[in-house]
Design an enzyme around this catalytic site. Structure first.
Site, PDB file in Angstrom:
ATOM      1  N   ASN A  10       0.910  -1.212  -0.074  1.00  0.00           N
ATOM      2  CA  ASN A  10       0.220  -0.016  -0.038  1.00  0.00           C
ATOM      3  C   ASN A  10       0.999   1.126  -0.116  1.00  0.00           C
ATOM      4  O   ASN A  10       1.672   1.587   0.759  1.00  0.00           O
ATOM      5  CB  ASN A  10      -0.867  -0.021   1.349  1.00  0.00           C
ATOM      6  CG  ASN A  10      -1.679   1.242   1.487  1.00  0.00           C
ATOM      7  OD1 ASN A  10      -1.706   2.255   0.447  1.00  0.00           O
ATOM      8  ND2 ASN A  10      -2.433   1.432   2.539  1.00  0.00           N
ATOM      9  N   LYS A  12       0.138   4.188  -0.233  1.00  0.00           N
ATOM     10  CA  LYS A  12      -0.526   5.212   0.349  1.00  0.00           C
ATOM     11  C   LYS A  12      -0.161   6.490  -0.446  1.00  0.00           C
ATOM     12  O   LYS A  12      -0.113   6.402  -1.770  1.00  0.00           O
ATOM     13  CB  LYS A  12       0.004   5.774   1.681  1.00  0.00           C
ATOM     14  CG  LYS A  12      -0.211   4.206   2.617  1.00  0.00           C
ATOM     15  CD  LYS A  12      -0.083   4.447   3.960  1.00  0.00           C
ATOM     16  CE  LYS A  12      -0.250   3.158   4.691  1.00  0.00           C
ATOM     17  NZ  LYS A  12      -0.058   3.391   6.365  1.00  0.00           N
ATOM     18  N   HIS A  96      -9.422   1.063   5.168  1.00  0.00           N
ATOM     19  CA  HIS A  96      -8.229   1.469   5.606  1.00  0.00           C
ATOM     20  C   HIS A  96      -8.349   2.271   6.752  1.00  0.00           C
ATOM     21  O   HIS A  96      -9.313   3.177   6.885  1.00  0.00           O
ATOM     22  CB  HIS A  96      -7.088   1.932   4.601  1.00  0.00           C
ATOM     23  CG  HIS A  96      -5.903   2.007   5.194  1.00  0.00           C
ATOM     24  ND1 HIS A  96      -5.456   2.822   6.131  1.00  0.00           N
ATOM     25  CD2 HIS A  96      -4.799   0.997   5.186  1.00  0.00           C
ATOM     26  CE1 HIS A  96      -4.081   2.500   6.474  1.00  0.00           C
ATOM     27  NE2 HIS A  96      -3.776   1.419   6.077  1.00  0.00           N
ATOM     28  N   GLU A  98      -6.897   4.827   7.835  1.00  0.00           N
ATOM     29  CA  GLU A  98      -6.474   6.174   7.722  1.00  0.00           C
ATOM     30  C   GLU A  98      -7.849   6.824   6.842  1.00  0.00           C
ATOM     31  O   GLU A  98      -8.365   7.883   7.274  1.00  0.00           O
ATOM     32  CB  GLU A  98      -5.412   6.388   6.729  1.00  0.00           C
ATOM     33  CG  GLU A  98      -4.173   6.174   7.342  1.00  0.00           C
ATOM     34  CD  GLU A  98      -2.957   5.427   6.709  1.00  0.00           C
ATOM     35  OE1 GLU A  98      -2.939   5.403   5.641  1.00  0.00           O
ATOM     36  OE2 GLU A  98      -2.036   4.933   7.446  1.00  0.00           O
ATOM     37  N   GLU A 168      -5.314  -4.812  10.572  1.00  0.00           N
ATOM     38  CA  GLU A 168      -4.383  -3.851  10.806  1.00  0.00           C
ATOM     39  C   GLU A 168      -4.828  -3.288  11.933  1.00  0.00           C
ATOM     40  O   GLU A 168      -5.467  -2.211  12.068  1.00  0.00           O
ATOM     41  CB  GLU A 168      -4.413  -2.911   9.518  1.00  0.00           C
ATOM     42  CG  GLU A 168      -4.138  -3.423   8.178  1.00  0.00           C
ATOM     43  CD  GLU A 168      -3.348  -2.370   7.264  1.00  0.00           C
ATOM     44  OE1 GLU A 168      -2.371  -2.717   6.472  1.00  0.00           O
ATOM     45  OE2 GLU A 168      -3.708  -1.169   7.431  1.00  0.00           O
ATOM     46  N   GLY A 174       2.548   2.404  10.892  1.00  0.00           N
ATOM     47  CA  GLY A 174       3.507   3.495  10.815  1.00  0.00           C
ATOM     48  C   GLY A 174       4.259   3.732  12.111  1.00  0.00           C
ATOM     49  O   GLY A 174       4.910   4.803  12.170  1.00  0.00           O
ATOM     50  N   SER A 214       3.662  -2.007  10.230  1.00  0.00           N
ATOM     51  CA  SER A 214       4.916  -1.900  10.605  1.00  0.00           C
ATOM     52  C   SER A 214       5.658  -3.315  10.095  1.00  0.00           C
ATOM     53  O   SER A 214       6.666  -3.811  10.549  1.00  0.00           O
ATOM     54  CB  SER A 214       5.216  -1.874  11.986  1.00  0.00           C
ATOM     55  OG  SER A 214       4.778  -0.406  12.326  1.00  0.00           O
TER      56      SER A 214
END
Ligand code: 13P
Length: 251
Positions: A10, A12, A96, A98, A168, A174, A214
């Site tokens: 991904n 992003k 996701h 985010e 996730e 991250g 991560s």
């Protein structure tokens, strides 16, 4: 039941067009012919077409990071499944964290998108995962159940079977704080039990559940060794050839 390991990158909102093409060329050269692992990259949607062209005739598929659920019309700024198919996409990441937390997408939004993506023939990679506060409050399973049930409402058994789920944990994205293999396995087993409850054992045993958060070339092998971890959704470590190739090879 043998589930094919699926590693997806991904990207992003990163990279330029030239960096995307350079990364694609590097992946093409090193893992373009990989066949025992399913591999995909998900660039920003404006680069999907060129990345798909750069990876043409390889075994690396290309996906988008979001889509709108309507076919066409007055939806300024949005992109349809048909448009993604038109430019060579095969997968779409949905829900996701985010998008859930920064863009305020709800389970209902994710469900409409999941249904549209499945109807189009694209493969959805639907993300679920708890916040740190939710894990600490002991509500991980409740949160993940809610996201699973909400995102897959009205999805048929045959469509469920060809869907991919990515677990996730938000606290691991991250942050460099990867879930331990046992923590990942525990939630993956739980997600598979949710699938089984709704769709039966055969479907539950077929669905690939990726881990994301991560993942890098150093920890991938250990996480992927868990029997219910069927792949990885990789963020930061998918932006460079070497770590991503290593992750694919470790699978
Ligand atoms: P990182 O691998 O950068 O933690 O990102 C994970 C992720 O969000 C993939 O979708």
């Amino acid at each position: 039941m043998l589930r094919k390991i699926f590693i997806a990158g991904n990207w992003k909102m990163n990279l330029t067009l030239s960096a995307s093409l350079e990364l694609s060329a590097g992946l093409r050269g090193q893992i373009g012919g990989v066949s025992d692992v399913e591999v995909a990259v998900c660039p920003p949607s404006v680069y999907v077409q060129q990345v798909a062209a750069a990876l043409k005739d390889t075994n690396i598929g290309v996906g988008a990071q979001n889509v709108y659920h309507k076919d066409k019309g007055a939806f300024t700024g949005e992109i349809s499944t048909g448009m993604l198919l038109d430019i060579g996409a095969k997968y779409v990441i949905l829900g996701h964290s985010e998008r859930r937390h920064i863009l305020h997408e709800t389970n209902e939004d994710v469900n409409l998108k999941t249904l549209a993506v499945l109807a189009s023939g694209l493969t959805p990679i639907v993300c679920v995962g708890e916040l740190l506060a939710e894990r600490e409050a002991g509500t991980t399973e409740a949160v993940v159940r809610d996201q699973f049930e909400g995102s897959f409402a009205d999805v048929s058994a045959s469509d469920m079977k060809r869907s991919v789920i990515a677990y996730e944990p938000v606290w691991a994205i991250g942050t460099g704080k990867v879930a331990t293999p046992d923590q990942a396995e525990e939630v993956h087993v739980f997600v598979r039990s949710l699938i089984e409850k709704k769709y039966g054992k055969e479907v539950a045993e077929s669905v690939r559940i990726q881990y994301g958060g991560s993942v890098n070339d150093e920890n991938a092998k250990e996480i992927l060794a868990k029997s219910n971890v069927d792949g990885a959704l990789v963020g930061g470590a998918s932006l460079k050839v070497e770590p991503f190739v290593k992750i694919v090879k470790s699978a």
